[in-house]
Design a protein around this motif. Structure first.
Motif, short mmCIF file in Angstrom:
data_model
loop_
_atom_site.label_atom_id
_atom_site.label_comp_id
_atom_site.label_asym_id
_atom_site.label_seq_id
_atom_site.Cartn_x
_atom_site.Cartn_y
_atom_site.Cartn_z
N THR A 4 -3.91 4.73 -1.91
CA THR A 4 -3.82 5.47 -0.65
C THR A 4 -2.44 5.32 -0.04
OG1 THR A 4 -6.19 5.14 -0.26
CG2 THR A 4 -4.84 5.78 1.64
N LEU A 5 -1.92 4.09 -0.04
CA LEU A 5 -0.58 3.84 0.49
C LEU A 5 0.46 4.63 -0.28
CD1 LEU A 5 -0.87 -0.03 1.01
CD2 LEU A 5 -0.77 1.69 2.82
N ALA A 6 0.37 4.61 -1.59
CA ALA A 6 1.35 5.30 -2.43
C ALA A 6 1.26 6.82 -2.24
CB ALA A 6 1.14 4.94 -3.90
N ASP A 7 0.05 7.34 -2.10
CA ASP A 7 -0.14 8.78 -1.96
C ASP A 7 0.46 9.32 -0.67
OD1 ASP A 7 -1.46 8.85 -4.37
OD2 ASP A 7 -3.47 8.89 -3.50
N TRP A 8 0.29 8.57 0.42
CA TRP A 8 0.67 9.09 1.73
C TRP A 8 2.10 8.74 2.15
CZ3 TRP A 8 -1.16 12.89 4.40
CH2 TRP A 8 -2.51 13.24 4.30
N ARG A 9 2.71 7.73 1.54
CA ARG A 9 4.02 7.29 2.02
C ARG A 9 5.07 8.40 2.03
NH1 ARG A 9 7.95 2.14 0.57
NH2 ARG A 9 9.80 3.15 1.38
N PRO A 10 5.22 9.21 0.96
CA PRO A 10 6.24 10.27 1.02
C PRO A 10 6.03 11.23 2.18
CG PRO A 10 5.48 9.95 -1.24
CD PRO A 10 4.55 9.17 -0.36
N ALA A 11 4.79 11.59 2.45
CA ALA A 11 4.52 12.51 3.56
C ALA A 11 4.86 11.87 4.89
CB ALA A 11 3.05 12.94 3.53
N VAL A 12 4.58 10.57 5.03
CA VAL A 12 4.93 9.86 6.26
C VAL A 12 6.44 9.85 6.45
CG1 VAL A 12 4.94 7.60 7.38
CG2 VAL A 12 2.85 8.44 6.30
N ASP A 13 7.19 9.59 5.38
CA ASP A 13 8.65 9.58 5.49
C ASP A 13 9.19 10.96 5.86
OD1 ASP A 13 8.64 6.93 4.96
OD2 ASP A 13 9.67 7.04 3.03
N GLU A 14 8.57 12.00 5.34
CA GLU A 14 9.01 13.35 5.71
C GLU A 14 8.76 13.60 7.19
OE1 GLU A 14 7.33 16.43 3.32
OE2 GLU A 14 7.99 15.53 1.43
N ALA A 15 7.64 13.12 7.70
CA ALA A 15 7.34 13.29 9.12
C ALA A 15 8.32 12.51 9.99
CB ALA A 15 5.90 12.86 9.41
N ILE A 16 8.69 11.31 9.55
CA ILE A 16 9.68 10.53 10.29
C ILE A 16 11.01 11.27 10.30
CG2 ILE A 16 11.01 8.38 10.33
CD1 ILE A 16 8.57 6.97 9.15
N ALA A 17 11.37 11.88 9.15
CA ALA A 17 12.63 12.62 9.06
C ALA A 17 12.65 13.84 9.97
CB ALA A 17 12.90 13.01 7.61
N ASP A 18 11.47 14.40 10.25
CA ASP A 18 11.41 15.51 11.21
C ASP A 18 11.75 15.03 12.62
OD1 ASP A 18 10.74 17.41 9.33
OD2 ASP A 18 8.57 17.22 9.66
#
Length: 354
Positions: A4-18
């Motif tokens: 779960t952590l691995a699946d969601w981390r890229p999306a979280v980083d994209e949201a932080i970059a927004d």
């Protein structure tokens, strides 16, 4: 849980970059902070804010606070993807606290590399850390989920309440660090953890409950779960510091014997002082109170902890807290998959090896 952590981390980083782009420009500054009175300096803000922030984020970290938030969102019957911007709130807050914490503790290493204040200077590090307390509020201002006014207000009030308690916990920890001869009891230590680490966990859970319109009893139940799990996480973090230093765990990203060098009053230290014979307890206290320690002295202190059974004691306390966390949400009507993830998470925070 690792999946779960691995699946969601890229999306979280994209949201932080927004919210905080890797590359700052004038259009971004105006869109987030409003028109300048005179003229922004995007290059200066890039060097003083975005670059240090992303250097820290790119070093690692599992983003578990953001991802636990998304697990709760899904458990409450909502689409996690629609709430990704809100997942940034606890993650950015957490990273802000560790930047400031490293300055206050005089830490040298963070996630395997020099702490940010050693790279960019104390002034930039403190400014970045403090900015990260406030930038997440922009998510609520932007309000991508179009929350009702009462939920937005409840979110602001919750964040102010929990962040104030976070600073109470940090204040206790700093006091114990500066006044190394002070004796600390188990209950005081756990309260420090409940404030300093637990409140960030509570933010995760309460934020998910508030913005999805859960009743107060559900908000309280998930907040209790998150606080207990976060305290177990902190104890697990202290255990990792000892086990890494004794060569029993993988690369941990901190200086050898970091907690002993800082004179930290951990649950293991409190237990070892209480349970060791007077001479060894006094010796451990002397090492903790010293301004500097040799590696041999660090190893001596670690051996006292091990001989007193303090590592095993701390792990048992953490496991008990994790069990209490599972009880706290036992009566909530989560689906089986959410329940599984939440239960696994209480184990992950203790049994992780990095």
């Amino acid at each position: 849980m690792r999946e779960t952590l691995a699946d969601w981390r890229p999306a979280v980083d994209e949201a932080i970059a927004d919210l905080v782009p890797r590359e700052i420009n004038a259009d971004y500054l105006e869109s987030l902070f409003g028109s300048p009175t005179y003229e922004y300096d995007p290059d200066g803000i890039q060097r003083a804010l975005s670059t240090p922030l992303w250097e820290l984020l790119d070093r690692g970290g599992k983003r578990w606070r953001a991802i636990l938030f998304l697990v709760f969102i899904e458990g409450f019957g909502e689409d996690p993807a629609e709430y990704l911007p809100y997942a940034c709130i606890p993650e950015i807050l957490h990273n802000g606290t560790i930047i400031v914490d490293d300055v206050e503790d005089g830490a040298t290493i963070r996630r395997g590399e020099p702490a940010l204040h050693h790279v960019y200077g104390r002034d930039i590090a403190l400014n970045v850390g403090n900015a990260m307390y406030f930038l997440p509020l922009k998510v609520i201002t932007r309000d991508p989920a179009d929350l009702p006014a009462d939920r937005k207000l409840a979110t602001y009030e919750m964040l102010m309440d929990e962040l104030n308690r976070t600073h109470l916990g940090q204040g206790m920890d700093i006091c114990w660090h500066n006044e190394r001869e002070v004796r600390v009891g188990t209950e005081e230590y756990l309260e420090m953890c409940a404030c300093k680490t637990g409140c960030l966990g509570r933010i995760v859970a309460r934020l998910a409950a508030i913005i999805t319109g859960q009743p107060p009893e559900v908000e309280q139940a998930v907040a209790t779960y998150a606080e207990l799990t976060a305290v177990a996480f902190q104890i697990g973090d202290d255990i990792l510091d000892v086990e890494h230093s004794l060569g029993r765990a993988g690369e941990f990203g901190k200086e050898f014997g970091n907690d002993i060098r800082e004179g930290k009053k951990t649950l293991m230290v409190i237990h070892a002082i209480d349970e060791s014979d007077p001479d060894r307890a006094s010796r451990l206290q002397d090492i903790l109170e010293a301004d500097e320690n040799t590696d041999d002295e660090i190893l001596e202190a670690l051996e006292i902890l091990a001989d007193a059974g303090s590592v095993e004691y701390a792990r048992e306390r953490a496991l008990a807290l994790a069990a209490d966390a599972r009880v706290a949400i036992a009566d909530l009507e989560f689906d089986a998959e959410t329940t599984r993830k939440l239960e696994e998470f209480t184990e992950f925070v203790i049994e992780r090896d990095e």
